[in-house]
Scaffold this motif. Structure first.
Motif, PDB file in Angstrom:
ATOM      1  N   PHE A 178       0.830  -1.203   0.000  1.00  0.00           N
ATOM      2  CA  PHE A 178       0.000   0.000   0.000  1.00  0.00           C
ATOM      3  C   PHE A 178       0.865   1.255   0.000  1.00  0.00           C
ATOM      4  O   PHE A 178       0.648   2.193  -0.756  1.00  0.00           O
ATOM      5  CB  PHE A 178      -0.952   0.015   1.211  1.00  0.00           C
ATOM      6  N   THR A 179       1.879   1.242   0.850  1.00  0.00           N
ATOM      7  CA  THR A 179       2.707   2.434   1.008  1.00  0.00           C
ATOM      8  C   THR A 179       3.496   2.748  -0.257  1.00  0.00           C
ATOM      9  O   THR A 179       3.494   3.870  -0.748  1.00  0.00           O
ATOM     10  CB  THR A 179       3.701   2.227   2.168  1.00  0.00           C
ATOM     11  N   ARG A 180       4.168   1.729  -0.795  1.00  0.00           N
ATOM     12  CA  ARG A 180       5.050   1.965  -1.936  1.00  0.00           C
ATOM     13  C   ARG A 180       4.286   2.171  -3.236  1.00  0.00           C
ATOM     14  O   ARG A 180       4.648   3.005  -4.050  1.00  0.00           O
ATOM     15  CB  ARG A 180       5.987   0.768  -2.117  1.00  0.00           C
ATOM     16  N   ASN A 181       3.267   1.384  -3.443  1.00  0.00           N
ATOM     17  CA  ASN A 181       2.663   1.332  -4.777  1.00  0.00           C
ATOM     18  C   ASN A 181       1.321   2.025  -4.903  1.00  0.00           C
ATOM     19  O   ASN A 181       0.808   2.171  -5.997  1.00  0.00           O
ATOM     20  CB  ASN A 181       2.556  -0.121  -5.244  1.00  0.00           C
ATOM     21  N   ILE A 182       0.750   2.442  -3.771  1.00  0.00           N
ATOM     22  CA  ILE A 182      -0.496   3.205  -3.853  1.00  0.00           C
ATOM     23  C   ILE A 182      -0.297   4.594  -3.227  1.00  0.00           C
ATOM     24  O   ILE A 182      -0.421   5.600  -3.897  1.00  0.00           O
ATOM     25  CB  ILE A 182      -1.668   2.438  -3.193  1.00  0.00           C
TER      26      ILE A 182
ATOM     27  N   PHE B  85      -0.530   9.403  -4.031  1.00  0.00           N
ATOM     28  CA  PHE B  85      -0.985  10.443  -3.106  1.00  0.00           C
ATOM     29  C   PHE B  85       0.113  11.391  -2.644  1.00  0.00           C
ATOM     30  O   PHE B  85      -0.126  12.548  -2.406  1.00  0.00           O
ATOM     31  CB  PHE B  85      -1.666   9.809  -1.878  1.00  0.00           C
ATOM     32  N   ASP B  86       1.311  10.898  -2.477  1.00  0.00           N
ATOM     33  CA  ASP B  86       2.366  11.754  -1.940  1.00  0.00           C
ATOM     34  C   ASP B  86       3.705  11.343  -2.542  1.00  0.00           C
ATOM     35  O   ASP B  86       4.498  10.644  -1.916  1.00  0.00           O
ATOM     36  CB  ASP B  86       2.394  11.634  -0.403  1.00  0.00           C
ATOM     37  N   LYS B  87       3.929  11.796  -3.748  1.00  0.00           N
ATOM     38  CA  LYS B  87       5.121  11.371  -4.488  1.00  0.00           C
ATOM     39  C   LYS B  87       6.423  11.716  -3.782  1.00  0.00           C
ATOM     40  O   LYS B  87       7.415  11.014  -3.901  1.00  0.00           O
ATOM     41  CB  LYS B  87       5.115  12.041  -5.878  1.00  0.00           C
ATOM     42  N   ASN B  88       6.405  12.839  -3.015  1.00  0.00           N
ATOM     43  CA  ASN B  88       7.662  13.309  -2.427  1.00  0.00           C
ATOM     44  C   ASN B  88       7.761  13.004  -0.939  1.00  0.00           C
ATOM     45  O   ASN B  88       8.424  13.705  -0.198  1.00  0.00           O
ATOM     46  CB  ASN B  88       7.791  14.815  -2.651  1.00  0.00           C
ATOM     47  N   CYS B  89       7.064  11.960  -0.470  1.00  0.00           N
ATOM     48  CA  CYS B  89       7.088  11.718   0.973  1.00  0.00           C
ATOM     49  C   CYS B  89       8.488  11.302   1.414  1.00  0.00           C
ATOM     50  O   CYS B  89       9.243  10.676   0.664  1.00  0.00           O
ATOM     51  CB  CYS B  89       6.048  10.673   1.381  1.00  0.00           C
ATOM     52  N   THR B  90       8.853  11.696   2.632  1.00  0.00           N
ATOM     53  CA  THR B  90      10.190  11.377   3.153  1.00  0.00           C
ATOM     54  C   THR B  90      10.221   9.912   3.574  1.00  0.00           C
ATOM     55  O   THR B  90       9.170   9.285   3.794  1.00  0.00           O
ATOM     56  CB  THR B  90      10.500  12.233   4.389  1.00  0.00           C
TER      57      THR B  90
END
Lengths: 511, 71
Positions: free
Chosen positions: A351-355, A360-365
C-alpha cells in the motif's frame, strides 16, 4: 463447556513468552526503524537460519495446520495434495526467488510491484500487481484468526456477547502493537518460538497419538473403512489425477507470488541464502505430511464435528494430557501470529510503496513512508478482526480460495519478467484482467465448493484447479496481444534494470 | 558466458526431478507396497520430500564453485 484451566494456563504462559519476544525483537540487530527497508524488510540482513524460521512461519501457517488435516479428515487422499505442493515449490523457489532478491536489492525494490514498475515503466501493471497482492492477503490474515478461535473454543473460552470476542481481539491487538513497534524482526524471532512448539507437538503426536490409537497401520485401516461413507477415499481415484496435479503445481507457483512470501525472501541477506533455504525448507514439509495425517488420526480417534476447523484441536484435547494440549494449542495460536504479522507488513509495504507514494504523496520522506506502513499494518489487522467477527466464516474461506487464484494471475508479470522482457506490458495487463475475471467466474460458477473447475475442451471434460485454467488463458492472451501490440509498434516502456542485476552472486568467503 | 558457467547450468535440470517424481499422482496412487503401515500413496511423497532437499542441496553445492557469478 467449562474452561480447561490446566490447558489454558500453559497456553497463556507460552503466549506471553511469544509476546515478550515480539516486543524485544526490535532491539535485535538494531536498525533505524524509521526506514521502510528496516521496519518492513529487517534491513535485508537475515542469515540462513533466521530466514529459515521466517519463511517457515510464512509458508506453513496456522490455517495450514487446521485446514489441511480437516480436508484429509473429510475427503481423504485429495487433501494430501498439500505434500507434493510443498515439494515442487522448492525447485521453483530455488530458480526464481534469488533472481527477485538480486534485482530488488540492486534497485531498492521493497515489493513485487516495485519490480514490475521498474521493469516495465508501467504504473498500471504495478498497480494491478499491488492490488491483487493486497486483495489476496487480507482474507489470508483473517483465516489465521480462525486458528486462534478454534483453540480458544475447545479450551472452553467462549463467553457471550463481547466476552466471546474479547480474547481474540486482545490476541490480535497484542500482535498489532508489537508488529508496529518492531516490524519484520518481530515475526522473525517469534517464528523461532513457534517452530519449537510446532516441531515438539508434531513429534509427540506422531509417536504418542499413533501408538495410543494402535499404530499407523490401524489408523489407515480405519480411515479406509470410514472414508467411502463421506464420499472420500484413502487412495486417490484416477479420475482426480489432473485435479490433484494442477492443485499441487498451481498452488506452488501461487505461494511464491504472495506478498508475504516475497517479503520474507527479500529480507534475506543474499541470493545464496535464499537458495540454501530452498534446500533446507523441505524439513517443514515432512512436518506438514504428518500434520495432514492428523486428519486420519482424528478419524481413528472417533472425532465427530461439523466444524472442520475444530478437528485438530478436538483431537489434541482428547488424546493429550491437558497440560500438553495447552502446549499444542499455543503452537497453533503462535503459528497464527507469525504469518499474520508478516502478511500485514507485506500488505502495508504494498500500500505504502505502490499506492500511497505512487498516487498520493510522491515526495514523501523515508520517515513518512515507514509511518504510513506502520499505520496501515494496524488497519489491515483491525480489518481482519472485524471481518472474522462480523461476517460468517464462509466469506473468509471463499475469499481465501479466490485469493490463491487471483495471486496466480500475477505470475506472467512477475515470474516471467524475471527471465524475459519479451512480453508487452499492456498485453500482460489485459492477460491479468482476463485471468482475474475468468478465474473468479469459475469459482462463482462452482459456488465456491472447491477450487476445482470442469474445463470443457471439445468433448473432453478436464477437472482441474480453476487458478491454473485461468492463468493458462491469461498467458495465451498475453502472448497473442504481445504480437499484436508489437506489430502496432506500441511503446513497451523503458527497462530500468540490466541483465547483470539478476545474477545471484557468490558470497564473499566466510559468510 | 564462459564454458564453466554453461556446464554448471546443466545441473539445474536436476530440479525437474521432483516434478517428475510427485507431479502426477497416477504414478503412486496405490495401496501397495506398504511401508511401516503406510500405503504407497502416503510414504512415497514423504520419501520425495527428503530427496528434493538432497537434490536442491546438490545443485546449490555444485554451483558454488569457481566463477565469479552464477544464476
Amino acid at each position: 463447556m467449562t474452561i480447561n484451566w490446566t490447558a489454558f494456563v500453559v497456553f497463556l504462559l507460552l503466549f506471553l513468552l511469544a509476546t515478550v519476544v515480539g516486543f524485544g525483537s526490535g532491539r535485535w540487530r538494531r536498525g533505524d526503524l524509521n526506514l521502510l527497508d528496516e521496519w518492513g524488510l529487517g534491513g535485508r540482513r537475515f542469515g540462513t537460519l533466521i530466514t529459515w524460521f521466517l519463511l517457515g512461519g510464512d509458508l506453513y501457517t496456522a490455517y495450514t495446520f487446521i485446514a489441511v488435516p480437516a480436508l484429509v479428515f473429510g475427503a481423504g487422499a485429495m487433501g494430501f495434495f498439500a505434500v507434493p505442493y510443498t515439494i515442487v515449490v522448492f525447485p521453483i523457489m530455488y530458480l526464481v526467488m534469488p533472481r527477485l532478491w538480486a534485482v530488488s536489492k540492486k534497485n531498492n525494490y521493497v515489493t513485487p510491484a516495485d519490480f514490475v514498475r521498474g521493469r516495465y515503466q508501467s504504473r498500471g501493471l504495478a498497480l494491478a500487481v499491488a492490488v491483487t497482492g493486497i486483495l489476496a492477503t487480507m482474507p489470508y490474515i483473517a483465516l489465521q484468526l480462525v486458528g486462534i478461535q478454534a483453540v480458544l473454543t475447545v479450551m472452553g473460552i467462549s463467553g457471550t456477547g463481547i466476552l466471546h470476542d474479547l480474547p481474540l481481539i486482545i490476541a490480535f491487538a497484542v500482535l498489532a502493537i508489537y508488529t508496529y513497534v518492531s516490524g519484520l524482526r518481530a515475526p522473525a524471532l517469534t517464528a523461532i518460538v513457534k517452530d519449537l512448539l510446532v516441531y515438539i507437538t508434531i513429534i509427540v503426536a506422531i509417536f504418542f497419538i499413533s501408538s495410543k490409537l494402535g499404530g499407523f497401520g490401524h489408523i489407515f485401516a480405519v480411515a479406509n473403512a470410514t472414508l467411502p461413507a463421506k464420499k472420500g477415499a484413502l487412495i486417490l481415484s484416477p479420475k482426480l489425477d489432473l485435479a490433484f496435479a494442477t492443485l499441487a503445481v498451481g498452488s506452488a507457483f501461487a505461494l511464491l507470488l504472495y506478498p508475504h512470501v516475497v517479503t520474507g525472501t527479500l529480507a534475506a541477506k543474499s541470493g545464496r541464502t535464499v537458495q540454501r533455504n530452498a534446500a533446507l525448507l523441505p524439513l517443514y514439509s515432512i512436518a506438514l505430511a504428518f500434520i495432514a495425517l492428523l486428519g486420519y488420526m482424528a478419524i481413528a480417534a472417533g472425532i465427530h464435528t461439523k466444524v472442520t476447523s475444530l478437528v485438530v484441536p478436538l483431537l489434541f484435547l482428547k488424546e493429550f494430557p491437558a497440560w500438553f494440549a495447552g502446549f499444542a494449542f499455543a503452537a497453533i495460536a503462535i503459528g497464527a501470529l507469525v504469518p499474520a504479522s508478516i502478511m500485514s507488513i507485506a500488505a502495508a509495504n504494498l500500500f505504502t510503496r505502490n499506492i500511497y507514494k505512487e498516487y498520493f504523496d510522491k515526495n514523501c520522506t523515508p520517515k513518512q513512508e515507514s509511518n504510513v506502513a506502520k499505520i496501515v499494518s494496524l488497519v489491515v489487522k483491525a480489518g481482519a478482526v472485524v471481518f472474522v467477527l462480523a461476517l460468517p466464516l464462509t466469506y473468509a474461506i471463499n475469499l481465501q480460495l479466490l485469493g490463491g487464484l487471483w495471486i496466480l494471475q500475477t505470475m506472467p508479470s512477475i515470474m516471467f519478467a524475471l527471465y524475459t522482457r519479451w512480453f508487452h506490458r499492456t498485453a500482460l495487463l489485459i492477460g491479468w484482467l482476463v485471468g482475474m475475471v475468468l478465474g473468479t467466474g469459475m469459482a462463482v460458477a462452482e459456488h465456491f465448493k472447491s477450487s476445482l473447475y470442469p474445463f470443457h475442451l471439445g468433448a473432453t471434460v478436464l477437472l482441474g484447479y480453476a487458478g491454473v485454467w485461468a492463468v493458462v488463458i491469461n498467458i495465451l492472451v498475453a502472448v497473442v496481444l504481445t504480437w499484436v501490440f508489437n506489430a502496432m509498434k506500441l511503446s513497451n516502456g523503458e527497462d530500468e534494470t540490466t541483465q547483470s542485476d539478476y545474477q545471484v552472486r557468490r558470497e564473499a568467503s566466510g559468510s | 558466458m564462459n564454458p564453466s558457467t554453461t556446464g554448471k547450468k546443466g545441473w539445474l535440470w536436476l530440479l525437474l526431478l521432483p516434478f517428475i517424481g510427485v507431479g502426477w499422482p497416477g504414478l503412486y496412487a496405490s495401496m501397495n507396497p506398504e511401508l511401516l503401515g503406510f500405503p504407497k500413496f502416503y510414504w512415497y511423497p514423504i520419501v520425495w520430500i527428503v530427496l528434493t532437499g538432497i537434490i536442491t542441496w546438490i545443485v546449490y553445492s555444485v554451483t558454488s564453485g569457481a566463477g565469479g557469478t552464477e544464476d
